[in-house]
Design an enzyme around this catalytic site. Structure first.
Site, PDB file in Angstrom:
ATOM      1  N   SER A   1       1.479   3.795   0.232  1.00  0.00           N
ATOM      2  CA  SER A   1       1.460   2.542   0.993  1.00  0.00           C
ATOM      3  C   SER A   1       0.220   1.727   0.679  1.00  0.00           C
ATOM      4  O   SER A   1       0.231   0.503   0.794  1.00  0.00           O
ATOM      5  CB  SER A   1       1.499   2.822   2.498  1.00  0.00           C
TER       6      SER A   1
ATOM      7  N   ASP B   1       6.786  -5.158   6.523  1.00  0.00           N
ATOM      8  CA  ASP B   1       5.902  -4.101   7.042  1.00  0.00           C
ATOM      9  C   ASP B   1       5.915  -4.147   8.562  1.00  0.00           C
ATOM     10  O   ASP B   1       6.903  -4.576   9.164  1.00  0.00           O
ATOM     11  CB  ASP B   1       4.487  -4.289   6.476  1.00  0.00           C
TER      12      ASP B   1
ATOM     13  N   HIS C   1      -0.627  -0.706  10.098  1.00  0.00           N
ATOM     14  CA  HIS C   1      -0.197  -0.508   8.712  1.00  0.00           C
ATOM     15  C   HIS C   1       0.001  -1.835   7.986  1.00  0.00           C
ATOM     16  O   HIS C   1      -0.476  -2.029   6.862  1.00  0.00           O
ATOM     17  CB  HIS C   1       1.095   0.307   8.710  1.00  0.00           C
TER      18      HIS C   1
END
Length: 801
Positions: free
Chosen positions: A585, A186, A260
């Site tokens: 996600s 990620d 994220h």
């Protein structure tokens, strides 16, 4: 106004990221119609626009949009006994042959060497050089270094996982989760977040081989007994983005600059953090599904995306480091073309060969046949809602009250006039263009002090937040955003605002257009629980069928991915430590956390057995015991929407039976879809051969059953392994798809020992001509145990999706 067309074409696809993106010319091009006014606007900005349109034309001339790559990945299959130094030497020798015998040029072109879980390398090559390498006998595939896109306080309670770190799931011990290591490919991590505290955690498992890579604002002390490893990968990114001097890299280290990666890691495995909220919304205790599991970070994604060369290096290291699960909340915006010309599929294949389960997001395109990450050795996750919403109410002057999604906590002082953005164009824009509240499209004289009704087409290039900024700069005091895609996404607007669907939007505009002095008042957003049916499949969640191998149903399962609150990187906003995001996600790490619990209870189970336990115990009913529906229309959802269904934490630790898959099963699968002996042997690293007539791909021992080309009678086989009581009997219960007769033989499976395997056959007979895919189910039942599989069938003459 930003005109960076190149960067906006590759805009991150996760819907929530649109909350933070800047408005660009792409937004304008998406919704513009030719007109004299439009031509005037082009002339006003001719120099900047023509320059970037020229760059755009160069991109479009390439074989792939945004992928005019100088770096190629050379994949060479499984490694044998070679050590990493020998593999690197071989890579240099291959490159030397391309550079006229110059070892210096060969080393200069080399980007990565892959040598832990598989063989290969990444290098700077011309197209001609890549073609030469592709013809070499020990090469499986050569593919460009493409860019991939990055695709909770209440969600775990909603799923039924009502536990904290000190508690056990009734009847099972999950304390072993401290020995489960989850790798996250990620954007990195913000290690100081309370979600990653190592308080009361025991020492790092001695089998761990990873490292804590130091870098910008990241030291050895950034890792602890929770975040036990961290690496970052920049070579593939720099090789591509070096052509754009405006691109800068923030934090050349595992530290997360976008948020994220921090969000996904904390969703799956964050520690319990009490009294957290987002601007007083969603107040509660945040935790991950497996809060005591270990975290290993592989930062292969940067602000503009994730490149194949970097991701393969991350997979290679994760395999060598000794992770148990790899979580990948990213992927292509379109279905892959081949299993071994795709970095996630390649890395996942070799991870599975090493006993590592890979979980990946399905994508956020939302249309039929759009699901990504299609390989059968990957667990692919779609997105659903929970029973919690963040809404603003607004009242019109005729006293009609409506609700809309919002994260805006701003307050209006009093009711204000409401106007359609199409009536507020400033002369350089048409009414149609201004209806989308494009940057600079609104006339301040018309919008000052008013609530503005804007449109959102649902195109990923449009930013919901940017529209509210346009309204604010034009003097507006509020906004109603009509979301034509009706995706139910809440957004942190710059003014009091709410998102509504098309039907409510038409009612609001009807009031505005038929009233002399229309007014409205928008209330601050608040948290609402239980107001709507849940779970529902999110409108943006990518859907089946599988466009690469129709015999494998994708997605595999759905999990909460709509408006999820979890840890965040303060590098984005110094005051923001937790944030609300939406997308597959977010659903992917929810499943990652659940799988970590299964791994904790059954550490010796294979990735396929763990995957089966989750899928065959899933439910297709919502919390009210009604069929799960799909947004935005509210239709009854199908396996193309949710795969096997929604996870049932009360059941997946006692699946009773599992569908296990051995390496030989994947070899047979590859033979069935056309791989030859040479390629198969390179991929598997052994002397496997495709002998005789290959079985249909439908015969892979998958937890779901798909027959995409039914003509007359077709039979498929499956094998179930007993992981429950030693002596038990299961009876087959079939719900046949419409127009299909389904029979199972034998109808009863009698097990006499733990670990025993029994094979059965499912036969499909076409009773009617099928116009499209039809759906049913096969359930093996023994007392309270139910092992369920979706049945997906299409008649052979139907060639549509």
């Amino acid at each position: 106004m930003s005109y960076n067309i190149i960067s906006t074409i590759t805009l991150i696809s996760d819907p929530i990221y649109l909350h933070y993106s800047h408005f660009s010319l792409t937004n304008f091009l998406t919704v513009s119609l030719p007109s004299p006014l439009f031509l005037r606007l082009i002339m006003a900005y001719w120099s900047s626009i023509l320059y970037h349109l020229f760059l755009l034309s160069l991109v479009l001339d390439g074989a792939r949009l945004c992928f005019s790559s100088e770096v190629y990945v050379v994949y060479m299959g499984s490694k044998n006994a070679e050590n990493p130094d020998e593999i690197l030497k071989q890579n240099h020798q291959m490159l030397t042959s391309l550079h006229g015998g110059s070892i210096e040029k060969a080393k200069a072109s080399h980007v990565y060497s892959y040598s832990n879980g598989f063989k290969g390398f990444a290098a700077k090559l011309t197209r001609e050089q890549a073609s030469i390498l592709a013809e070499m006998p020990n090469v499986v595939s050569v593919f460009p270094n493409e860019k991939r896109s990055l695709h909770t306080t209440r969600s775990w309670d909603f799923m039924g996982l009502q536990m904290d770190e000190a508690m056990e799931i009734p009847g099972f011990s999950t304390k072993n989760q401290e020995n489960v290591i989850i790798g996250f490919v990620d954007t990195g991590i913000w290690p100081e977040s309370l979600s990653f505290s190592d308080k009361w955690m025991p020492s790092v498992p001695p089998r761990w081989k990873g490292l804590c890579q130091i870098g910008e604002n990241f030291t050895k002390s950034s890792c602890n007994k929770k975040v036990i490893g961290a690496r970052y990968y920049l070579n593939g990114y720099q090789a591509e983005e070096s052509k754009n001097p405006d691109k800068t890299v923030k934090f050349r280290s595992p530290r997360d600059s976008s948020g994220h990666g921090t969000h996904t890691a904390s969703t799956a495995s964050g520690r319990v953090v009490t009294k957290i909220n987002y601007n007083h919304l969603g107040l509660g205790a945040a935790r991950g599904g497996a809060p005591m599991a270990r975290i290993a970070i592989y930062k292969a994604c940067w602000d503009s995306g994730c490149y194949d060369a970097d991701m393969l290096a991350a997979f290679d290291d994760a395999i060598g480091d000794g992770v148990d699960i790899i979580s990948v909340s990213l992927g292509s915006n379109s279905p892959q073309r081949d299993y071994f010309s795709d970095s996630i599929s390649v890395g996942s294949f070799h991870a599975a060969s090493h006993g590592i389960l890979v979980v990946a997001s399905a994508g956020n395109v939302g249309t039929r046949g759009s699901v990504a990450n299609l390989a059968p050795w990957i667990l692919t996750v779609g997105a659903s809602s929970t029973d919690r919403e963040f809404v603003s109410s607004f009242v019109l002057g005729n006293r009609k009250k409506f609700m809309g999604e919002s994260l805006s906590t701003f307050r209006m002082k009093s009711p204000a006039r409401i106007i359609s953005a199409s009536e507020a164009n400033n002369g350089l824009f048409t009414a149609y263009q201004s209806s989308f509240c494009l940057d600079g499209s609104l006339d301040r004289k018309k919008t000052r002090g008013k609530v503005v009704v804007c449109r959102h087409s649902g195109n990923p290039s449009e930013s919901r937040v940017s529209k509210s900024l346009v309204v604010k700069r034009a003097g507006g005091v509020g906004m109603v955003l009509v979301d034509e895609a009706e995706s139910d996404l809440a957004a942190p607007f710059a003014v009091p605002a709410a998102i509504v669907g098309r039907t409510i939007g038409e009612r609001i505009l009807s009031y505005v257009n038929s009233t002399r002095k229309p007014t409205s008042f928008i209330s601050p957003a608040r948290t609402v629980i239980g107001s709507r049916q849940a779970p529902r499949v999110a409108a943006f969640s990518s859907k089946g069928p599988n466009l690469l191998t129709a015999e494998i149903l994708k997605p595999d399962i759905v999990a909460p991915g709509l408006n999820i609150l979890a840890a965040w990187s303060p590098a984005v906003n110094k005051r923001l430590r937790f944030n609300i995001l939406s997308g597959t996600s977010m659903s992917c790490p929810h499943v990652t956390g659940l799988l970590a619990l299964i791994k904790a209870v059954y550490p010796s189970w294979s990735p396929a057995a763990i995957k089966s336990a989750l899928m065959t115990t899933a439910t297709v009913l919502d919390k009210e015991k009604n069929p799960i529906t799909a947004d935005p229309s509210g239709r009854i959802a199908t396996p193309f929407d949710f795969g096997s269904g929604f996870p049932s934490p009360s059941k997946f630790l006692e699946p009773g039976l599992v569908y296990d898959i051995q390496p030989s099963d994947y070899r047979n699968f590859l033979c069935s879809i056309g791989y030859n002996d040479k390629t198969l042997q390179l991929v598997t690293g052994d002397r496997s051969k495709c002998t005789g007539l290959a079985p249909t791909a439908s015969n892979l021992n998958y937890p779901s059953i798909t027959v995409p080309n039914l003509k007359g009678r077709i039979s498929v086989t499956r094998t179930l392994m007993n992981v429950g009581k030693p002596q038990c009997s299961y009876k087959a219960l079939v719900v046949s798809p419409s127009g299909v007769n389904v029979t199972v033989a034998p109808k009863v499976l009698d097990f006499v020992r733990y670990g025993q395997k029994i094979r059965f056959t499912v036969s499909f007979n076409a009773a009617d001509s099928l116009a499209d895919y039809v759906f049913g189910s096969l359930t093996w039942k023994s007392g309270r145990f139910q092992v369920s599989s979706p049945l997906v069938v299409r008649f052979a003459t139907d060639t549509g999706l």
